[in-house]
Design a protein around this motif. Sequence first.
Motif, PDB file in Angstrom:
ATOM      1  N   GLU A  47     -29.386 -12.422  38.309  1.00  0.00           N
ATOM      2  CA  GLU A  47     -29.332 -11.847  39.662  1.00  0.00           C
ATOM      3  C   GLU A  47     -30.684 -11.255  40.067  1.00  0.00           C
ATOM      4  O   GLU A  47     -31.132 -11.428  41.202  1.00  0.00           O
ATOM      5  N   VAL A  80     -28.165  -3.243  38.791  1.00  0.00           N
ATOM      6  CA  VAL A  80     -27.138  -4.268  38.956  1.00  0.00           C
ATOM      7  C   VAL A  80     -25.854  -3.733  38.338  1.00  0.00           C
ATOM      8  O   VAL A  80     -25.849  -3.325  37.180  1.00  0.00           O
ATOM      9  N   ASP A  88     -18.320 -10.236  36.972  1.00  0.00           N
ATOM     10  CA  ASP A  88     -18.740 -10.393  38.368  1.00  0.00           C
ATOM     11  C   ASP A  88     -19.778  -9.334  38.728  1.00  0.00           C
ATOM     12  O   ASP A  88     -19.639  -8.156  38.362  1.00  0.00           O
ATOM     13  N   VAL A  89     -20.802  -9.750  39.482  1.00  0.00           N
ATOM     14  CA  VAL A  89     -21.801  -8.804  39.978  1.00  0.00           C
ATOM     15  C   VAL A  89     -21.179  -8.092  41.174  1.00  0.00           C
ATOM     16  O   VAL A  89     -20.779  -8.723  42.155  1.00  0.00           O
ATOM     17  N   VAL A  92     -26.022  -4.926  43.816  1.00  0.00           N
ATOM     18  CA  VAL A  92     -27.434  -4.917  43.423  1.00  0.00           C
ATOM     19  C   VAL A  92     -28.095  -3.975  44.405  1.00  0.00           C
ATOM     20  O   VAL A  92     -27.964  -4.154  45.615  1.00  0.00           O
ATOM     21  N   LYS A 101     -25.588  -6.291  48.091  1.00  0.00           N
ATOM     22  CA  LYS A 101     -24.474  -7.236  48.121  1.00  0.00           C
ATOM     23  C   LYS A 101     -23.673  -7.028  49.389  1.00  0.00           C
ATOM     24  O   LYS A 101     -23.659  -5.954  49.975  1.00  0.00           O
TER      25      LYS A 101
END
Length: 108
Positions: A47, A80, A88-89, A92, A101
Amino acid sequence: MNTKLITVSALSGLILAGGIAGAVSAQSVADATNLTEEQVIEIALAEVPGEVTEVELEDRRGKQVYEVEITDADGVEKEVKIAADTGDVLKVKEDGKGCDKADDSDDA
């Protein structure tokens, strides 16, 4: 002589138990989160490329969340947030700034 043997045996047992407890603790974190720290770092670096400076597992609103701090190529520190159960991210963000995000509502 027997006293020395008993003392050495007792100390050896304590050291062994401590080592086993440490191994079990690390394994139980991986089991509870479904991810190893190495996997979390891989996800975060995908990411935000850069150098990982810190990885923490925290409890946010009853859910386990990894927070990974990364210094990018421009020297900007970013954070992050990754769901420990799914990988799952979640967010950020740049140090001191809001979320990058789209989903900013869960405040994970």
